[in-house]
Design an enzyme around this catalytic site. Structure first.
Site, short mmCIF file in Angstrom:
data_model
loop_
_atom_site.label_atom_id
_atom_site.label_comp_id
_atom_site.label_asym_id
_atom_site.label_seq_id
_atom_site.Cartn_x
_atom_site.Cartn_y
_atom_site.Cartn_z
N SER A 135 -3.46 8.83 -1.56
CA SER A 135 -3.92 8.28 -2.82
C SER A 135 -5.41 8.59 -2.99
CB SER A 135 -3.68 6.76 -2.80
OG SER A 135 -4.19 6.15 -3.96
N LYS A 161 -1.71 11.86 -4.97
CA LYS A 161 -1.65 10.86 -6.05
C LYS A 161 -3.06 10.64 -6.57
CE LYS A 161 -1.25 5.82 -5.81
NZ LYS A 161 -0.41 4.72 -5.27
N LYS A 163 -5.57 8.47 -8.88
CA LYS A 163 -5.77 7.24 -9.62
C LYS A 163 -6.29 7.62 -11.01
CE LYS A 163 -4.86 3.92 -6.63
NZ LYS A 163 -3.85 2.88 -6.91
N ASP A 189 -1.45 7.22 -10.76
CA ASP A 189 -1.29 5.77 -10.68
C ASP A 189 -2.34 5.10 -11.56
OD1 ASP A 189 -0.87 3.13 -10.02
OD2 ASP A 189 -1.33 3.34 -7.89
N GLU A 214 2.71 6.00 -12.17
CA GLU A 214 2.90 4.68 -11.56
C GLU A 214 2.22 3.60 -12.40
OE1 GLU A 214 1.58 4.92 -7.51
OE2 GLU A 214 1.70 2.77 -7.17
N ASP A 239 5.11 -0.29 -9.65
CA ASP A 239 4.50 -0.85 -8.44
C ASP A 239 4.36 -2.36 -8.68
OD1 ASP A 239 2.69 -1.79 -6.53
OD2 ASP A 239 1.25 -0.18 -6.73
N LYS A 263 6.19 -1.80 -1.73
CA LYS A 263 5.14 -2.32 -0.84
C LYS A 263 5.67 -3.62 -0.26
CE LYS A 263 1.12 -0.57 -3.29
NZ LYS A 263 0.05 -0.93 -4.24
N GLY A 291 0.99 1.67 -0.29
CA GLY A 291 0.05 1.21 0.73
C GLY A 291 -0.94 0.22 0.16
O1 OSB Z 1 -1.72 0.72 -6.54
O2 OSB Z 1 -0.99 1.80 -4.89
C1 OSB Z 1 -1.84 1.07 -5.37
C2 OSB Z 1 -4.66 0.52 -2.86
C3 OSB Z 1 -4.95 -0.79 -3.09
C4 OSB Z 1 -4.27 -1.48 -4.06
C5 OSB Z 1 -3.29 -0.84 -4.81
C6 OSB Z 1 -2.97 0.49 -4.57
C7 OSB Z 1 -3.71 1.18 -3.60
C8 OSB Z 1 -3.53 2.60 -3.32
C9 OSB Z 1 -3.86 3.08 -1.94
O3 OSB Z 1 -3.20 3.41 -4.16
C10 OSB Z 1 -2.68 3.06 -1.07
C11 OSB Z 1 -2.99 3.36 0.36
O4 OSB Z 1 -3.10 4.54 0.70
O5 OSB Z 1 -3.07 2.43 1.18
MG MG Z 2 0.05 1.56 -7.32
#
Ligand code: OSB
Ligand code: MG
Length: 368
Positions: A135, A161, A163, A189, A214, A239, A263, A291
């Protein structure tokens, strides 16, 4: 098995670089770990909650309070305990899924260690390693983003991925596609940053053949996602909106998503996460493991979960060094874009005592 006490550890670890999402920027990870002590030995749990309630309603201080006041005392008073009994015992307390997930994880780890069974074996693993994605946060400039993505591809990550948020969506996607080509598995995402009035902008992502988008809309807007799906080609993945196997089934039935991010913390634990997997598999909906910037403990359990057969897309199961220079367990290291599923009892990893002590900022012991 009888639960005799739970230690709550408040941990703070610097991130290798600030991580920016549509809901905020983080330079360090502050989180709660749990050490469950039972008549059969101990187990570790990790809570996904962040310091501020920006991703979801839960936050570290709130988790600590609900564990201390309601959840842990209930399990301490429960008599004979198994991991399968945790969720039913805690069901009368509404919500607080991340707190419940952390406690169940610690009890499950203790139980599995006592029986010599790994998380993977207990959950139904069918592989000994999993393909990994990463991510990538929002950056200040496009060249910086392209640089960072290049580094991850070089490291072997099999899926990227990005953001996104309004103002940082089409251009970063275009830049990554132009620099690295159409073969890269690429997804985005939004962490709820858009509304249905953004349909025209989200349609501009269609030509880039993304694996998925996402959570474009807010957590409670499941029908909105179903409506959006009629107007964009990119598959929608939920998510934040999926908080249980039931909500996953509803979202699928309503046409709100074609893919689900699982998750364990968000859905109340690894046992419910497996049920989300099962519901999705029954509907032919691919899932992948999300994650929450986990330490090696949560990462071990996530990798185990991601080795179930329905996890057909690479997860946000990146290596330890994606976020941390030094993990609290033996680090997870990428091998050919994959991470090995731990095979030892329980999580298969434990905190390195000296390392854990370095990052622990507070500890408290709860017993009956
Ligand atoms: O939306 O997936 C998410 C991290 C913190 C809170 C939400 C998200 C995320 C990530 C990172 O996208 C995921 C990771 O690699 O741990
Ligand atoms: Mg997410």
């Amino acid at each position: 098995m009888k639960l005799t006490g739970v230690e709550l550890l408040r941990v703070r670890m610097p991130l290798v670089a600030p991580f920016r999402t549509s809901f905020g920027t983080q330079a360090e990870r502050e989180l709660l770990l749990l050490r469950a002590v039972t008549s059969e030995g101990e187990g570790w749990g990790e809570c996904g909650a962040m310091v501020d309630p920006l991703y979801s309603s839960e936050y570290v201080d709130g988790v600590e309070h609900v564990l201390r006041t309601f959840l842990v005392p209930t399990l301490l008073a429960a008599g004979d305990l198994t991991a399968n009994k945790v969720a039913p015992l805690l069901a009368k307390f509404k919500g607080h899924r991340m707190a419940k997930a952390a406690l169940e994880m610690a009890v499950l780890d203790a139980e599995l260690r006592a029986h010599g069974v790994s998380f993977g074996a207990a959950l139904g693993s069918t592989r000994d390693s999993v393909p990994c994605g990463v991510s990538v946060g929002i950056m200040d400039t496009i060249p910086k983003l392209v640089d960072v993505v290049g580094g991850y591809l070089e490291a072997g990550y099999l899926r990227i991925k990005l953001k996104i948020e309004p103002g940082w969506d089409v251009e970063p996607v275009r830049a990554v596609r132009e620099r690295f080509g159409d073969d890269v598995l690429l997804q985005v995402d939004a962490n709820t940053a858009y509304t249905l009035s953004d349909v025209p902008q989200l349609q501009r992502l269609d030509p880039f053949e993304l694996l998925l988008i996402e959570q474009p809309l807010e957590e409670e807007d499941v029908l909105g996602h179903a409506e959006l799906a009629k107007h964009i080609r990119t598959p929608i993945c939920l998510d934040e909106s999926v908080v249980s196997a039931r909500s996953a089934a509803d979202a699928i039935k309503l046409g709100a998503c074609r893919i689900v991010n699982i998750k364990p913390s968000r859905v109340g634990g690894y046992l419910e996460a497996r049920r989300v997997h099962d519901v999705c598999a029954a509907h032919g909906v691919p899932v992948w493991c999300g994650g929450m910037i986990e330490t090696g403990l949560g990462r071990a359990a996530n990798v185990a979960l991601a080795s179930l057969p329905g996890f057909t897309l690479p997860g946000d199961t990146s290596a330890s060094d994606r976020f941390y220079t030094e993990d609290i367990t033996e680090p997870f290291v990428l091998e050919g874009g994959r991470l090995p599923v731990p095979s030892g009892p329980g999580l298969g990893v434990t905190p390195i005592p000296a390392r854990l002590a370095e990052v622990t900022t507070a500890k408290s012991w709860l017993a009956s």
